[in-house]
Design a protein around this motif. Sequence first.
Motif, PDB file in Angstrom:
ATOM      1  N   UNK A   1       0.832  -1.209   0.000  1.00  0.00           N
ATOM      2  CA  UNK A   1       0.000   0.000   0.000  1.00  0.00           C
ATOM      3  C   UNK A   1       0.866   1.257   0.000  1.00  0.00           C
ATOM      4  N   UNK A   2       1.987   1.210   0.710  1.00  0.00           N
ATOM      5  CA  UNK A   2       2.907   2.354   0.670  1.00  0.00           C
ATOM      6  C   UNK A   2       3.382   2.599  -0.760  1.00  0.00           C
ATOM      7  N   UNK A   3       3.709   1.524  -1.457  1.00  0.00           N
ATOM      8  CA  UNK A   3       4.183   1.659  -2.839  1.00  0.00           C
ATOM      9  C   UNK A   3       3.106   2.284  -3.730  1.00  0.00           C
ATOM     10  N   UNK A   4       1.875   1.863  -3.546  1.00  0.00           N
ATOM     11  CA  UNK A   4       0.785   2.421  -4.354  1.00  0.00           C
ATOM     12  C   UNK A   4       0.613   3.908  -4.113  1.00  0.00           C
ATOM     13  N   UNK A   5       0.803   4.327  -2.862  1.00  0.00           N
ATOM     14  CA  UNK A   5       0.668   5.752  -2.531  1.00  0.00           C
ATOM     15  C   UNK A   5       1.892   6.561  -2.962  1.00  0.00           C
ATOM     16  N   UNK A   6       2.999   5.875  -3.202  1.00  0.00           N
ATOM     17  CA  UNK A   6       4.225   6.560  -3.596  1.00  0.00           C
ATOM     18  C   UNK A   6       4.951   7.208  -2.442  1.00  0.00           C
TER      19      UNK A   6
END
Length: 263
Positions: free
Chosen positions: A127-132
């Motif tokens: 989820x962190x990756x998706x949010x950038x």
Amino acid sequence: MKIDLSGKSALVTGSTNGIGFASAKGLAACGARVTLTGRKTEDVDAAIAEIRKSLPDAELSGVAADLGTAEGCETVVKGLPDCDILVNNAGIFGPVDFFETEDAVWDKYWQVNVMSGMRLARAYLPAMEKKGWGRVVFLGSESSFNIPEDMVHYGVTKAADVALARGLAKRMAGTGVTVNSVLPGPTLSDGMKAGLKDTVESTGKSYEDAAADFVAANRPASILQRAPSTEEVANMIVYACSPLSSGTTGASLRVEGGVINSL
């Protein structure tokens, strides 16, 4: 520099006392919504109440779980399905001679000190990756590099934490998510104070002076020549969790007073 974590959510494991508590308090002071964890509900509630004494407007919550088990990690993730900041602080330590350290002890240390952080990172990083954007910090130790002869099992798990953080930093390359490890040394925590209590009572010395004597006797390579406070370690953790640390990832950040005798 001003660290502003308003709008960010943070999870700090093992945060009912010591470095974890100081880190949770430090993150809350910067405006983050902070979730604390501990094994007992009453300990988590007490830690939250203590932080609120000085930060009455802090957004705090808690989850009680044994992070030395997969089920305990699942409990935390269910209680907090998403976070921007993950501080993997939960850990145990204690001296046991190598030849008396049975498999069950090795397994317990591995589950608490390594697998808890691995499981939570695996749960939250996508989820962190998706949010950038995201920050993950693993608590290593100067013992990651200076493996203690009386705590080989502990040093091995802390070395694994540093390696895990480095590997995950590479895995998250270019995503806006950073992963670092922080390396404390002997720290003037409640646990250290408990170990020094008899010395303080018998000598009349302050805990700070007794801790400095401990460092001199047991970590003679120390440049600081004293035990840092939990707040001093937490300062590094809070920085590593902030937007200001955007250029730092895959690093082993030392707060051990110069005990590690290498460049």
